[in-house]
Design an enzyme around this catalytic site. Structure first.
Site, mmCIF file in Angstrom:
data_model
loop_
_atom_site.group_PDB
_atom_site.id
_atom_site.type_symbol
_atom_site.label_atom_id
_atom_site.label_comp_id
_atom_site.label_asym_id
_atom_site.label_seq_id
_atom_site.Cartn_x
_atom_site.Cartn_y
_atom_site.Cartn_z
ATOM 1 C CD GLU A 260 49.265 55.712 -26.187
ATOM 2 O OE1 GLU A 260 48.186 55.307 -25.694
ATOM 3 O OE2 GLU A 260 49.638 56.897 -26.111
ATOM 4 C CD1 TRP B 265 54.038 62.044 -3.455
ATOM 5 C CD2 TRP B 265 53.105 63.356 -4.995
ATOM 6 N NE1 TRP B 265 55.045 62.502 -4.264
ATOM 7 C CE2 TRP B 265 54.494 63.322 -5.229
ATOM 8 C CE3 TRP B 265 52.315 64.139 -5.840
ATOM 9 C CZ2 TRP B 265 55.106 64.008 -6.261
ATOM 10 C CZ3 TRP B 265 52.922 64.835 -6.877
ATOM 11 C CH2 TRP B 265 54.301 64.771 -7.084
HETATM 12 P P1 AMP Z 1 43.053 56.334 -24.100
HETATM 13 O O1 AMP Z 1 44.287 56.071 -24.832
HETATM 14 O O2 AMP Z 1 42.318 57.549 -24.543
HETATM 15 O O3 AMP Z 1 42.159 55.121 -24.060
HETATM 16 O O4 AMP Z 1 43.459 56.643 -22.595
HETATM 17 C C1 AMP Z 1 44.238 55.774 -21.826
HETATM 18 C C2 AMP Z 1 44.245 56.231 -20.403
HETATM 19 O O5 AMP Z 1 42.920 56.155 -19.852
HETATM 20 C C3 AMP Z 1 45.059 55.373 -19.461
HETATM 21 O O6 AMP Z 1 46.420 55.687 -19.523
HETATM 22 C C4 AMP Z 1 44.442 55.723 -18.116
HETATM 23 O O7 AMP Z 1 44.907 56.960 -17.616
HETATM 24 C C5 AMP Z 1 42.988 55.888 -18.467
HETATM 25 N N1 AMP Z 1 42.277 54.641 -18.163
HETATM 26 C C6 AMP Z 1 41.955 53.647 -19.005
HETATM 27 N N2 AMP Z 1 41.296 52.676 -18.352
HETATM 28 C C7 AMP Z 1 41.200 53.074 -17.055
HETATM 29 C C8 AMP Z 1 40.643 52.516 -15.863
HETATM 30 N N3 AMP Z 1 40.017 51.369 -15.870
HETATM 31 N N4 AMP Z 1 40.771 53.224 -14.720
HETATM 32 C C9 AMP Z 1 41.403 54.410 -14.681
HETATM 33 N N5 AMP Z 1 41.944 54.988 -15.772
HETATM 34 C C10 AMP Z 1 41.850 54.331 -16.933
#
Ligand code: AMP
Length: 541
Positions: free
Chosen positions: A331, A445
């Site tokens: 997004e 938590w």
């Molecule tokens: P996507 O849209 O499939 O790329 O997923 C996005 C989600 O991936 C984010 O909202 C995070 O929960 C996770 N995410 C992306 N980058 C990171 C990061 N560097 N560390 C932890 N979670 C991440």
């Protein structure tokens, strides 16, 4: 009073024009699915894009704003599609080949793809559902061998489509706020949702990733694009490279650690991107079989899930290669924040510096982040106050494609990420969890991410994922799924508990451990906690 500046439209055509006129000699190298190597220049890309845009209109009847799907690996033809589809006024919809059949069918029908460009090696996946894909009029096959056969209807081969078509073609000019590309979220809950990017957002996102506080790319770089082109436009790298004048190396399906290492050596790659799982695999392979000569690789940009501090440390200590941690979402196009040290951190100890680099980083220009607490107030930037991360900015969606729901948007228009985070006084954001992955044990938590990262810091552990399981007394308790580096070098739960007790309170430390061959992964290589929860939902081990 308005400024007296030209109205210059920020479009993908403008990106390609720039790359072609300033860096026409720069290379795009593809390691194709049949293992052959293909190399050509930005100038060649430019001419073929002109022909392809022309062919889309004259041979396949493409009209402005038509949706055109791609179902393909990373290679030069897919880069051509990134430019030629918007160059014909249409929208490039990259379909994630790793989604379930049901999800793929859903998104092709939901987006109303008119044409699908598909790699020959992926054709069997769409053959099964072709009769259900009602809007698709043509399938264009990429990289087919001489013996290729298919039951797909209305098939044309990519090179045949280009055959006899002139490169003397004027782009269909779009306005900068017109759509140029679309990706669906990988949707672990509910149906995937479409994020529709504009020319302007694509252009500005590419400029911002290039900047020194972000990816730091220039015409001196050769970059390996491991992030799939079917996932958030390969993080915008195929656009960024044309603006930076950086050479691109595209691995197609050659994504095994040894294949990546060979590519790093052969192409003298100095920068790369990818999710942590890929880099963990490369690190393990390099440890087992260290390269004879030092690799040219200077740094790799990691996002998609958390980059463990132990991996940053190991890569740097053993091979002098720097991991740079970034955060983003489908997004948000995707890049939102990057973690690089600043001059004020120069005199900190190595360990303190590593702790900062393991955070998700500060927002890049064009993006704003805030933390909203449970009571609805915006949290102070003190590194302690926790809440849901919200984002707004130049390349953040303001709604989902064909979806009226405002559930993911705050009343004042920010996007609610679902990530639970803190932001410290220097602006570094740190994700402690996904809202749905937090564990509540006895009313307290527990951050699953903090625990799994700590477990991955154990010498004998390769991967760890932590989930909540039901518990009679505490309602939920954490369970850790652990993958060992070497199956013969066993680790006991007691050893892990002692290891964790240096950094965690007793109630936070899991008492349940399962040793797995592999952590289940999502379509884009993240830990699939939903799948893990399904396996252990009853608390049965
Ligand atoms: P996507 O849209 O499939 O790329 O997923 C996005 C989600 O991936 C984010 O909202 C995070 O929960 C996770 N995410 C992306 N980058 C990171 C990061 N560097 N560390 C932890 N979670 C991440």
């Amino acid at each position: 009073m308005k400024g007296q500046i030209m109205s210059y439209q920020l479009t993908t055509n403008a990106i390609l024009e720039y790359g072609n006129s300033v860096f026409p000699h720069q290379s795009i190298i593809s390691h194709l699915p049949d293992k052959t190597r293909h190399e050509y220049s930005f100038a060649d890309l430019y001419k073929r894009c002109k022909r392809l845009s022309n062919a889309l209109i004259t041979k396949l009847g493409v009209k402005r704003a038509d949706m055109i799907g791609t179902f393909a690996w990373n290679h030069y033809q897919h880069v051509e599609l990134y430019y030629a589809i918007p160059g014909a006024g249409a929208i490039c919809h990259t379909i994630n080949i790793r989604l379930s059949e049901q999800q793929i069918e859903y998104i092709i029908n939901n987006s109303e793809d008119k044409i699908i460009f598909i790699d020959a090696s992926l054709v069997p996946m769409l053959e099964k559902m072709a009769s259900l894909l009602i809007t698709v009029e043509h399938y264009v096959i990429i990289n087919a061998s001489a013996s290729f056969k298919t039951t797909l209807p209305n098939v044309i081969h990519y090179e045949d489509l280009l055959e006899g078509v002139s490169d003397d073609f004027d782009w269909i000019e779009s306005e900068e706020n017109d759509a140029c590309a679309m990706c669906y979220t990988s949707g672990t809950t509910g149906q995937p949702k479409g994020a529709l990017y504009s020319h302007r957002s694509t252009y500005l996102h590419a400029l911002s990733i290039m900047s020194p506080n972000a990816g730091c790319y220039s015409a001196n770089d050769t970059i390996l694009l491991i992030v799939p082109q079917f996932h958030v436009m390969a993080w915008g790298f195929p656009y960024m490279c044309l603006l930076a004048g950086a050479a691109m190396v595209l691995p197609s399906l050659n994504l095994q650690p040894d294949a990546i290492i060979q590519m790093l050596e052969k192409e003298k790659i100095n920068k790369a991107n990818g999710v942590p799982t890929i880099w963990l695999g490369v690190y393990e392979a390099l440890k087992k079989n260290p390269p004879k000569e030092k690799l040219a690789l200077e740094e790799y940009l990691v996002g998609g899930s958390a980059l463990p501090q132990s991996l940053i440390e190991g890569f740097e200590k053993d091979f002098g290669i720097k991991g740079v941690h970034a955060w983003g979402m489908t997004e948000t196009s995707p890049l939102g924040s990057v973690s690089r040290l600043q001059s004020k951190h120069k005199n900190l100890s190595k360990n303190e510096q590593l702790k900062i680099r393991a955070k998700q980083g500060f927002e890049i220009p064009g993006i704003e982040l805030r933390i909203v607490q449970e009571d609805g107030t915006v949290a102070p930037r003190d590194g302690v106050a926790v809440g849901e991360l919200e984002v707004r900015g130049v390349w953040v969606i303001d709604s989902y494609y064909k979806t009226a729901s405002r559930e993911k948007f705050s009343d004042d228009g920010w996007f609610k990420t679902g990530d639970v985070s803190t932001i410290d006084a220097d602006g570094y954001m740190e994700i402690t969890d996904r809202t749905k992955d937090l564990i509540k044990s006895g009313g307290e938590w527990i951050s699953s991410v903090a625990i799994e990262i700590a477990i991955m810091g154990h010498d004998k552990v390769m991967e760890a994922a932590v989930i909540a399981i039901p518990d009679d007394k505490w309602v939920e308790r954490p369970l850790a799924g652990v993958v060992l580096r070497d199956k013969d070098q066993k680790v006991s739960p007691e050893e892990l508990i002692t290891f964790l007790s240096k950094d965690f309170a007793k109630y936070q430390i899991p008492e349940h451990y399962v040793f797995l061959d592999e952590i289940p992964k999502t379509s884009v290589g993240k830990f699939n906690k939903k799948e893990m929860r399904k396996l252990y939902a009853e608390g049965k081990l």
